[in-house]
Design an enzyme around this catalytic site. Structure first.
Site, PDB file in Angstrom:
ATOM      1  N   CYS A 131     -97.117 -59.599  -7.132  1.00  0.00           N
ATOM      2  CA  CYS A 131     -96.976 -58.401  -7.962  1.00  0.00           C
ATOM      3  C   CYS A 131     -97.448 -58.603  -9.400  1.00  0.00           C
ATOM      4  O   CYS A 131     -97.379 -57.678 -10.214  1.00  0.00           O
ATOM      5  CB  CYS A 131     -95.521 -57.931  -7.955  1.00  0.00           C
ATOM      6  SG  CYS A 131     -94.882 -57.631  -6.291  1.00  0.00           S
ATOM      7  N   LYS A 198     -84.117 -54.534  -8.904  1.00  0.00           N
ATOM      8  CA  LYS A 198     -84.757 -54.604  -7.591  1.00  0.00           C
ATOM      9  C   LYS A 198     -84.485 -55.984  -7.014  1.00  0.00           C
ATOM     10  O   LYS A 198     -84.877 -56.995  -7.597  1.00  0.00           O
ATOM     11  CB  LYS A 198     -86.261 -54.368  -7.732  1.00  0.00           C
ATOM     12  CG  LYS A 198     -87.006 -54.447  -6.412  1.00  0.00           C
ATOM     13  CD  LYS A 198     -88.494 -54.209  -6.591  1.00  0.00           C
ATOM     14  CE  LYS A 198     -89.234 -54.326  -5.261  1.00  0.00           C
ATOM     15  NZ  LYS A 198     -90.692 -54.128  -5.434  1.00  0.00           N
ATOM     16  N   ARG A 208     -93.398 -53.136   4.008  1.00  0.00           N
ATOM     17  CA  ARG A 208     -94.549 -54.054   3.985  1.00  0.00           C
ATOM     18  C   ARG A 208     -95.502 -53.754   5.127  1.00  0.00           C
ATOM     19  O   ARG A 208     -96.712 -53.858   4.980  1.00  0.00           O
ATOM     20  CB  ARG A 208     -94.049 -55.488   4.023  1.00  0.00           C
ATOM     21  CG  ARG A 208     -93.478 -55.867   2.680  1.00  0.00           C
ATOM     22  CD  ARG A 208     -92.982 -57.297   2.638  1.00  0.00           C
ATOM     23  NE  ARG A 208     -92.177 -57.437   1.417  1.00  0.00           N
ATOM     24  CZ  ARG A 208     -91.185 -58.306   1.245  1.00  0.00           C
ATOM     25  NH1 ARG A 208     -90.899 -59.144   2.222  1.00  0.00           N
ATOM     26  NH2 ARG A 208     -90.523 -58.355   0.117  1.00  0.00           N
ATOM     27  N   ARG A 220     -91.169 -63.548  -3.149  1.00  0.00           N
ATOM     28  CA  ARG A 220     -91.012 -62.879  -4.442  1.00  0.00           C
ATOM     29  C   ARG A 220     -89.675 -63.214  -5.102  1.00  0.00           C
ATOM     30  O   ARG A 220     -89.221 -62.497  -5.987  1.00  0.00           O
ATOM     31  CB  ARG A 220     -91.149 -61.374  -4.246  1.00  0.00           C
ATOM     32  CG  ARG A 220     -92.541 -60.977  -3.794  1.00  0.00           C
ATOM     33  CD  ARG A 220     -92.725 -59.487  -3.645  1.00  0.00           C
ATOM     34  NE  ARG A 220     -94.128 -59.165  -3.443  1.00  0.00           N
ATOM     35  CZ  ARG A 220     -94.608 -58.520  -2.378  1.00  0.00           C
ATOM     36  NH1 ARG A 220     -93.792 -58.112  -1.427  1.00  0.00           N
ATOM     37  NH2 ARG A 220     -95.902 -58.283  -2.288  1.00  0.00           N
ATOM     38  N   LYS A 251     -82.466 -50.796  -6.386  1.00  0.00           N
ATOM     39  CA  LYS A 251     -83.192 -50.850  -5.113  1.00  0.00           C
ATOM     40  C   LYS A 251     -82.905 -52.159  -4.427  1.00  0.00           C
ATOM     41  O   LYS A 251     -83.066 -53.194  -5.079  1.00  0.00           O
ATOM     42  CB  LYS A 251     -84.699 -50.711  -5.408  1.00  0.00           C
ATOM     43  CG  LYS A 251     -85.577 -50.874  -4.183  1.00  0.00           C
ATOM     44  CD  LYS A 251     -87.049 -50.858  -4.558  1.00  0.00           C
ATOM     45  CE  LYS A 251     -87.920 -51.109  -3.321  1.00  0.00           C
ATOM     46  NZ  LYS A 251     -89.320 -51.297  -3.661  1.00  0.00           N
ATOM     47  N   TYR A 317     -86.565 -41.495   2.466  1.00  0.00           N
ATOM     48  CA  TYR A 317     -87.412 -41.114   3.588  1.00  0.00           C
ATOM     49  C   TYR A 317     -86.795 -39.985   4.407  1.00  0.00           C
ATOM     50  O   TYR A 317     -87.436 -39.399   5.258  1.00  0.00           O
ATOM     51  CB  TYR A 317     -87.696 -42.332   4.476  1.00  0.00           C
ATOM     52  CG  TYR A 317     -88.448 -43.413   3.746  1.00  0.00           C
ATOM     53  CD1 TYR A 317     -89.814 -43.273   3.484  1.00  0.00           C
ATOM     54  CD2 TYR A 317     -87.815 -44.553   3.288  1.00  0.00           C
ATOM     55  CE1 TYR A 317     -90.516 -44.250   2.795  1.00  0.00           C
ATOM     56  CE2 TYR A 317     -88.500 -45.546   2.604  1.00  0.00           C
ATOM     57  CZ  TYR A 317     -89.853 -45.389   2.357  1.00  0.00           C
ATOM     58  OH  TYR A 317     -90.546 -46.351   1.664  1.00  0.00           O
TER      59      TYR A 317
HETATM   60 ZN   LIG Z   1     -95.399 -55.352  -5.851  1.00  0.00          ZN
END
Ligand SMILES: [Zn+2]
Ligand SMILES: [Zn+2]
Ligand SMILES: [Zn+2]
Ligand SMILES: [Zn+2]
Ligand SMILES: [Zn+2]
Ligand SMILES: [Zn+2]
Lengths: 328, 328, 328, 328, 328, 328
Positions: A131, A198, A208, A220, A251, A317
């Site tokens: 990222c 997050k 993903r 990550r 999140k 969603y």
């Molecule tokens: Zn990212």
């Protein structure tokens, strides 16, 4: 029976039960995540994310139009570039002909009242899938990462995004983006929603798959927060407010409701968002398919729990279904 | 990069990530819910609650023995009477030959170090399936309900239960039970764990299948709390501490983590329990079976979220698996 | 008996007693202090610090290997230079061939998962034995002291230390170190643990024997905190958080548990360390040898008191013993 | 150097260092624990408690007189009955010819200004050595225990004690004693000091040797607090204030400084005592004998830590030495 | 432009403006005040209260039916007895054939889901027109006033009211009512909404015209609160929670929004109501008729201000209009 | 009757009722808004704002003189340019011969003790009628807007205004004005009163008629705060204090009393003003004309509500009347 023992007098009727809530779910509190790919005519179902798909720009009208009619108020766009040349600094992220920028312009012209947010990250556009921008040894190089992300965010604002939402978790990116927005004349035109807390959750799998954004090596965990780290989350929320975030986000949502409650206490004067991520959505659907509960009842119970915990904005969603359910 | 922007320095290594947690899951924090039926030789799988069964008293040694060897520290017993004569006041609840009382005595003699808690409610034993005693019009009659539940709790304490845990949600029952325990000489021998914030959730389905405890008419919304009612939950927690609860519980756990965080703030000096109920257990399992995530990873992420939110004691159907996982 | 009088119901069983704790000691919470000397083959017992020794780099594998097998997760290195040329600015502190830098590199290559912290100070390397750079009159020159300590810390980070921990108590060194780490590209790679509340205690005697770090004149009371100074300790903790500390430390531990409790309240969102220093370790051992109590019981009672007070990380000479005890 | 970085300006001189403390140790803050045995001419050294002895009433003048001259202000008396007939309810505890009552009267007549507190417990007088009255199964019978302890306390008050200090940890005894004192006309004549947070520590060994008070079976973990139980300690402190305690005590002191700090916050308007118990006294002495530190320096550092944590009254075996040291 | 100066980025779009609110007005938050008179066929317009009327029981179906279809969820009934024999204790208040009791029964049978609250006061039924029972000198006799009001409230609960709402402002009436409800078996069936902070406002004129409830001598300033008395209002709110109120109300609403905010802080765990009283309703209408603003816009701005201040339930004469407006 | 139930004892007499208030309305708390037009001899009634007019400079003596005699202490001037050439940057705003600057000088010379505040905004002077300088697309250009407003404010200070009060709601203008005042030598001579929480209300209609300040396109919702946005208001208040505001204002007043209460808590050390705006003034008058209440009573009740909520300064069109009423 002591007077102080009695609570049931306050919730004996469906209406008095509803009064015990602090707020109710409304259509305006829902933001719908949408995957935009760079084949303009694409429509590709995502099997692990039931009911969701990757959309080409030319397909957006058919997809979004009916939802706007039902009361859809906002979307957040995720780019899924499948045909571009990725590199170390994520050059395609702000390609003026890339899917996100084209989708912003398309949606603004089609639906002038629709609120358009864009996720901002580099991972879909970098060759390594991380990222941020990396040192030679594969670790994050913070300073240029924040600068590059700010550059991308500004380009989305220029294209017409009402909101930019960095999900990268690089240190210092909120300040860098806000500075870029102000200096670019967008300080009062573009909202900055920070993915402040997050977590490095196991619930991102279906996303993903949808976005093709798994890193090519490593993970990550050095930038997304450790799931048990309440303290880091609290510090990140406070930092991001100080650096100019207009909206704070937590999140995932369901397994982090206590963090949402912390955020509501730390940021009482900011709108508070949460992202019911792909994995929790898929988990709730899987439980219903296994007969554990009724899907609609559980969609409400889990979503209303986010509102009870303090959220005023939910990336979900389930948005298309709620547009129907809330009218019933 | 400003100094105040940098957080990643604190979580760049797995060990430093673990230091960001306030506490870790240990075997002693787990309490295993067990269904005891009144056929002493029964062993009946519960299809909607994967891996769980109804057990007869004669089967307990084979079932619990291996778990105790792996480090099981405590259980909570739920009676599932299938052959008894139910009535309006739940007479079989404290039948000295009923499954719960027999199981308490059996387990105490088999495993002197095992901590034995018992759920206390009337619903499995009443003809109408409600958790209290009813008026003629089918509504709850509070005063005799609390008195009857206190009577049952005392009988479990006399049989040797280390802890009684009323799940009925009748107003005033904590005070009634504590009074009965003190007057019966068990004030300093039996712990009172209150289901203080028990919500009318859609996640109890598999448990009702297991325990056969669905009400014959109506629902429990007039005594279990409305899912959105943060205020009532906070008031119930404070009331129950004042009325003598030794341990406070929140139930269900995952969609109520914000309530757990509230409880941790309101009850900083009490142990804090949560019940990962049947439906959330089944939902997590269903998600894993659907390929959304790895089961073990998600069992840890969700359970550790309860610890992060403030719990120090977790009633979990994953207990047998954690006894293995925590040794790996 | 009034309901409000009864507390014993909550701790009548060993398990319910354990639930009254907020967290338990685990191996991951222990960091082991190790003395590294500049004779690579040295192994020299320290009589006043029972069971501890000075180690040469070549001896580390034989010493640390078995501990890693038992679950050792982290060490903190103290340099004990016996053969170097000391001067006013502690030049040998970051000699690339000095014992600390060599030990960092050795341990990282031997044990990739071991977390390596390094104490950062000048006193072992200065001709005068003070922890900073001095004015002509023997008093501390703050600005160059902080700058020099930052330089040393950066060199340890470059050598691979996961954590640098300045014990010098010079004003401004946390900010100087954090700035140096960020500018050197280590802002997100190296944790900064501050000895924030380090008191001028009488409990450092055995350490000074071990490290040969007594000052040649004067004492350290103008930079280590006065033992009664709760206010200065609180201010130092707050200052160090603002200046970029990732972890806060209190030192010594046992006679400063109230300061640990203060730190836990002031820094609720940071990991909190304490150093059970040489003298308190030696005192606990001496008491056991005098028959006052059992050593293991007292090692647990004192260490768990630090956890109860709020610590999540403990620098302890009992670490090797706890690796065994926690498995029993 | 930033202004906010600098703290050393506040503690560069011995006097300014002393100003950083909130209060200082004075003779009036010390209460000396004395063991009174029932042989009136006894003087028996206690080997594990260096420098302390059991005294007969006839020896008190020779022992206490010189200390009063040096400024001794208060003592707390512990009875050590060696020749009496013990039974289940501790009948000898308030024998009008028992050592405690005789010593109270003797000391009041010898030293009219000396403040005389008496420990109140049953364990030295019961056949089973427990601190309360037992059920047949060996567990505590709370109600009669509290009643009996109140009876003993009242008899000490009648004999002339300025303060009664129950160390038994039975639920409800503070309320029972206060009620008895008020009803007996001593509500305004006798101070009630509660051992509110008395932990089941390993540091009581030398005292048990001194007082011969080890239980004949079992242990005291069901009434003394678990060492890790910060929450129970906080609740006990609040309960005892509500039940009429005039002074709150924490015991032991050194490994519970965080609890003292909690007590100081919870009971800001009460005097706060701590008991530096036999084991911690013996441990500090043993460390000095082993050469870890200078005894006097460490006696001050540890005692001043209790004051820093919030105590205003210290029960200390170092009292005779402090009477000298504080004059130097 | 400093980052900290910029706020406009958060409200540049209608949707982001809506996110800045903590909750939105929904139909379920509205309770409609209705005047019931004792002529069963009456329909009499109230000129000073535009759009409102007095209704006889036989007219209720034609009046309420269409509103229920539009989503009306709850009403609050005010009795307007015009033909009864009034006396000193307000005997007609609970006449089983009085308008309120008949209306409760009628509405419950017509609309089983409609939530029916009843105002409880004596002033419409006493010969003197005061809200309590008087001493001979015309002052309030508190004790019998509270007892009589409790009697009336219980009779409404028995008739089927879901909620009783005493507007009288007699000291002690909340406790008296709750006690009566519990003892009568309605503790868990009838909600108690307290007019906790009811001020002696000039805004009640049209209501008095409607209900004919002006006192025959004197005023109500000795029981309704002085308009400037924030402190009394805060004390009344806290008292009423302690005495068993399930819902707290502030009245009037618009000139007391600060009191509503105080109530929201003092009663964070209770539903919070406000009554937009007759005079403020009439004032808002008069302003619109005078061309100062658009009526609908101002109805929303004033009502949403009550929600922003903290209310979750609003008694409003605009209810019929909002049922339409909220659908547009 | 329980002691805790009784409140009426505190307000049984008019005087004790008055003591329940925290402060009372005095003449010095009133600031009178005056419209100054650029025809020096003008006197033009404003029909929608009963009793108010536009005044030319030559008419001020006749208008203000009698009020000063009655005790008028301060005015706030609003320019109403009818004959000037407006442009994009509001050039006439600081025309040295413009009505505001002439009025300042006139009033200072006529009434040396009168406190003269001036509203500062561009909207009356810009061709587009917006309160700042615009980008080509019609959106606000923040940086030059704040700079221009600071320039105008400084010119008013130079002309002799005691106070400048920016009503424009541009981000950053408080800092810009304060900077300009300090640099211009007026930092200690001119008070800066910020319209900190100015909402986009429907109550500004009559003012716009008075001042002719409606925008030629669009609205002001992107800079005036959304009426429901408590959070933004709180942030604006805190920001403006940090940027140098001497007085904080909330506007409008009546429907924002909760915001005034928030401001009083956030800014406890600043004077707190509110503006009872044109629409609320006109609404109160309209209600009185419609017979809903007595005008004077309602003027007091509403104005005192602002004081109760926390204001210490009130901008009010009722000022002339209060000068009389307060003398009666
Ligand atoms: Zn990212
Ligand atoms: Zn039940
Ligand atoms: Zn040093
Ligand atoms: Zn004892
Ligand atoms: Zn009335
Ligand atoms: Zn303007």
């Amino acid at each position: 029976m002591d007077i102080s023992s009695v609570l049931q007098g306050g919730y004996q009727h469906p209406l008095s039960r509803s009064w015990q809530a602090r707020r109710s779910l409304t259509k305006g509190m829902l933001m719908y995540p949408i995957f935009i790919t760079d084949d303009p005519d694409a429509y590709v179902d995502i099997p692990t994310l039931p009911g969701q798909a990757r959309w080409g720009v030319n397909r957006l009208e058919g997809f979004i139009g009916p939802l706007v009619k039902k009361g859809l108020k906002s979307v957040i766009l995720f780019g899924v570039p499948l045909n571009c040349e990725k590199d170390g600094s994520g050059t395609p992220a702000d390609d003026p002909n890339g899917p996100v920028i084209l989708a912003i312009m398309k949606l603004r012209s089609l639906y002038p009242d629709l609120y358009i947010a864009t996720d901002v990250c580099l991972c879909e556009y970098t060759s390594h899938g991380h990222c941020g921008i990396l040192h030679a040894d594969g670790t994050i190089n913070s300073e240029p990462s924040a600068a590059r992300i700010a550059e991308v965010a500004l380009s989305y604002a220029k294209a017409g995004a009402h909101c930019v939402a960095p999900s990268d978790m690089m240190d210092g990116r909120i300040k860098a983006i806000k500075r870029a927005l102000i200096d670019g004349g967008f300080g009062n035109k573009c909202t900055l929603m920070s993915y402040s807390a997050k977590f490095a959750s196991a619930l991102y799998g279906p996303f993903r798959d949808a976005a093709g954004s798994a890193p090519s090596f490593g993970d990550r965990k050095c930038y997304q927060l450790p799931p048990t780290a309440k303290g880091l989350a609290r510090r990140a929320i406070q930092r991001d407010m100080a650096e100019g975030a207009d909206i704070i986000m937590v999140k995932p949502a369901l397994p982090y409701l206590d963090i949402i409650a912390d955020a509501a206490a730390l940021a009482p004067d900011h709108p508070l968002a949460c992202y019911q991520v792909s994995g929790e959505y898929a988990m709730v659907v899987a439980g219903a398919r296994a007969g554990v509960y009724d899907l609609r009842t559980m969609a409400f119970e889990t979503t209303e729990s986010m509102i009870r915990a303090g959220c005023t904005l939910i990336l979900s969603y389930f948005t298309p279904q709620f547009l129907d359910w809330l009218d019933e």
